[in-house]
Design a protein around this motif. Sequence first.
Motif, PDB file in Angstrom:
ATOM      1  N   UNK A 132       0.712  -1.123  -0.027  1.00  0.00           N
ATOM      2  CA  UNK A 132       0.007  -0.037   0.098  1.00  0.00           C
ATOM      3  C   UNK A 132       0.701   1.240   0.006  1.00  0.00           C
ATOM      4  N   UNK A 133       1.837   1.171   0.850  1.00  0.00           N
ATOM      5  CA  UNK A 133       3.084   2.442   0.904  1.00  0.00           C
ATOM      6  C   UNK A 133       3.325   2.750  -0.613  1.00  0.00           C
ATOM      7  N   UNK A 134       3.956   1.684  -1.110  1.00  0.00           N
ATOM      8  CA  UNK A 134       4.661   1.752  -2.495  1.00  0.00           C
ATOM      9  C   UNK A 134       3.282   2.245  -3.600  1.00  0.00           C
ATOM     10  N   UNK A 135       2.241   1.844  -3.359  1.00  0.00           N
ATOM     11  CA  UNK A 135       1.043   2.262  -4.347  1.00  0.00           C
ATOM     12  C   UNK A 135       1.074   3.717  -4.108  1.00  0.00           C
ATOM     13  N   UNK A 136       1.175   4.123  -2.968  1.00  0.00           N
ATOM     14  CA  UNK A 136       0.806   5.667  -2.666  1.00  0.00           C
ATOM     15  C   UNK A 136       2.018   6.359  -3.165  1.00  0.00           C
ATOM     16  N   UNK A 137       3.152   5.951  -2.888  1.00  0.00           N
ATOM     17  CA  UNK A 137       4.371   6.416  -3.543  1.00  0.00           C
ATOM     18  C   UNK A 137       4.306   6.540  -5.046  1.00  0.00           C
ATOM     19  N   UNK A 138       3.941   5.433  -5.724  1.00  0.00           N
ATOM     20  CA  UNK A 138       3.618   5.340  -7.263  1.00  0.00           C
ATOM     21  C   UNK A 138       2.887   6.493  -7.489  1.00  0.00           C
ATOM     22  N   UNK A 139       1.726   6.625  -6.908  1.00  0.00           N
ATOM     23  CA  UNK A 139       0.899   7.692  -7.491  1.00  0.00           C
ATOM     24  C   UNK A 139       1.251   9.099  -7.255  1.00  0.00           C
ATOM     25  N   UNK A 140       2.126   9.391  -5.971  1.00  0.00           N
ATOM     26  CA  UNK A 140       2.658  10.851  -5.865  1.00  0.00           C
ATOM     27  C   UNK A 140       3.610  10.876  -6.875  1.00  0.00           C
ATOM     28  N   UNK A 141       4.421   9.950  -7.367  1.00  0.00           N
ATOM     29  CA  UNK A 141       5.590  10.139  -8.365  1.00  0.00           C
ATOM     30  C   UNK A 141       4.769  10.144  -9.908  1.00  0.00           C
ATOM     31  N   UNK A 142       3.477   9.722 -10.273  1.00  0.00           N
ATOM     32  CA  UNK A 142       2.718   9.933 -11.369  1.00  0.00           C
ATOM     33  C   UNK A 142       2.210  11.453 -11.418  1.00  0.00           C
TER      34      UNK A 142
END
Length: 212
Positions: free
Chosen positions: A119-129
Amino acid sequence: MQSTSSPTLKPLDQLRSLNATPRSFKIPLQTSSDGMLGKSLVNIKITADKMAKDQASARSELDMASLRLKKLTDRILVLEAKLQSLNNENARLKVKHGEDSKLWSSLESKLCLSKSLFDQLTETLQRLAQQVEEAERDKKCFENKLAASSVAFDDLNIKLNSLTLKLECAERNIANGKTVLFTVQMYVSKKQKEKKKTPAVSTVLSENVREK
């Protein structure tokens, strides 16, 4: 005597009027063109340097964001594989070791941790997007500014060419004025020489008359 001096004064007046016109036209033209050209070149250089720095910064941030996105994607794939492996292991242990509650609790804990990390990695990925989208918008904005600067530079070139043509025209007028000045000076010099010769001839004639 009066008929001889009158044609001489008229070319001198014409000479003064022709000589005054190029001088009064030349000085303001050079001053205004040099000042405007200097300011325009300085402004264009400052704008170009700033845009180059902004472009390099945006490109660097975009490359870093792409690299981080790739690394996070690879990590997500690894974690997904691990998660799948844990699920498979969990199913196998449930069938084979149903009574071993402690081992099951450990696996449940590992699964929760893995899900939390995912979940943390998914949130980080969204921020990067989102950062990538912002970088794309900044890139478009920079391209628009660069296009506007190109149009302004083309306009400056047109004005500079126009000023160059005016300067060449002024130089031709000055050259023509010098030619006219030289012609008038030759004419005046010739008339003055003729004027000096005339009294000498009259004196010789008077002396001949007296001797007779």
